[in-house]
Write an enzyme that holds these catalytic residues in place. Structure first.
Site: not given
Ligand code: BMA
Length: 365
Positions: A186, A289
């Site tokens: 991320e 995710e």
């Protein structure tokens, strides 16, 4: 003659193909090479379903052997199980999500034995400030842990702990269990100390290269597939901005959560870009995710997630954990969950793959 030429061309093509479809680690174990090739083939056949911390706990239960919220709903385990190493670097016995590392080792072995796939994330502490992975108070952290930096030795100790853990992952036959390792994720956002606004492009790439080289060349670990996993992005250029290199990355992936009506459109764009990059680069592609408002949008599984991802060739989609203390935060359904019926439809759809179907593919052979 024509037939002979055709046969020779086919054999040549196949052998060229099998030479190019290899993980980045030139010394990858046979099982790791097999997993890589099988993941590559399977991503054109179906989309595996994954769940973070699928086996340690779920809604209202902790450490019940054989249990999984997903299995309680559809009768099978997720094909991919996600595990978290945060706090292993401190020498702790359990993770930041309170799961014991020795138990995680056993579950990884179990998943592998049952033919499933394991992936590992790492929300490691901030080595410069001593704060959490979310401590973004300093922009000097990444530079400080690279060679020559004041915290390099500490970071090496962190990596030693990870290496030690990875080297315990052996099957009953003594062979290492291949796992997908997904650190520094991320990073297109700026909420972790390795995020976009917290370090330069060069330092982020150097962090990756240093980590892979240390685990692979110094620690001699050859059963890892490395996953590069961004958060939200808009363009191919943005996705690849901090990509550390085709020579160390095996999987291209992204994390994206449903936080509003724009989600299907953004997911579609990200899935389209990443599946294209995966196919061009001969890498595995995945949604590493996700999670949606499944308690309210009870048809999220089929109408939002599956419908959006169906046109794309991606290896898996993994939903985040079901914290036992807070059922409202569950990203997978549990028994009696309002989205359960829809999840069963998702499970029964020919596009989705769960553990039994993946076991039949013999991913490590
Ligand atoms: C986050 C949340 C946290 C957790 C972290 C690492 O998204 O689920 O509760 O500690 O992931 O697993």
């Amino acid at each position: 003659m024509k037939h002979l030429l055709f046969a020779i061309t086919m054999v040549l093509c196949l052998s060229v193909q099998s030479q190019t479809i290899v993980p980045t680690d030139a010394k990858a174990t046979k099982e790791t090479i097999n997993l890589y090739r099988n993941l590559m083939n399977l991503q054109h056949q179906g989309l595996m379903f994954g769940h973070q911390d699928a086996l340690p706990y779920g809604k209202g239960w902790v450490y019940e052997e054989g249990r999984s919220d997903v299995k309680d709903v559809c009768g099978d385990y997720p094909a991919v199980c996600g595990w978290e190493l945060g706090h292993l670097e401190l020498g702790d016995k359990y993770s930041l999500d309170s799961v014991h590392f020795d138990k995680i080792q056993n579950w990884i072995k179990l998943v592998h034995k049952n033919g499933g796939i394991n992936t590992i994330s790492w929300h490691l502490r901030n080595p410069l400030t001593g704060g959490s992975a979310w401590d973004v108070s300093s922009k000097k952290v990444v530079a400080s842990i690279l060679p020559g930096g004041e915290k390099n030795q500490l970071f090496v100790q962190y990596l030693d702990k990870v290496a030690e853990f990875m080297l315990t992952l052996k099957a009953e036959d003594g062979k290492y269990i291949p796992v997908i390792f997904r650190p520094f994720h991320e990073h297109t956002g700026s909420w972790f100390w390795w995020g976009k606004d917290l370090c330069s492009v060069d330092d982020y790439k150097a962090l990756w290269r240093y980590t892979v080289s240390y685990l692979r060349d110094t620690k001699n670990i050859h059963h890892l597939l490395y996953a590069y996993s961004t958060d939200r992005f808009n363009t191919r250029e943005e996705y690849l901005d901090r990509y550390p290199g085709d020579d160390i990355i095996d999987m291209v992936a992204f994390d994206l959560y449903d936080r509003g009506p724009e989600f299907p459109g953004v997911l579609k764009n990200c899935a389209s870009i990443v599946s294209k990059i995966a196919s061009e680069k001969n890498k595995i592609g995945a949604v590493s995710e996700t999670g949606g408002p499944i308690a309210k949008n009870t048809e999220w599984w089929t109408k939002t997630l599956l419908e959006t991802l169906k046109p794309y060739d991606l290896s898996y989609v993994l939903v985040w954990r079901n914290p036992w203390q807070n059922a409202d935060a569950a990203f997978a359904p549990y028994k009696g969950h309002p989205s359960s019926d829809d999840f069963v439809k998702f499970f029964n759809d020919p596009k989705t793959l769960f553990q039994k179907e993946v076991r039949a593919k013999n991913m490590y052979k």
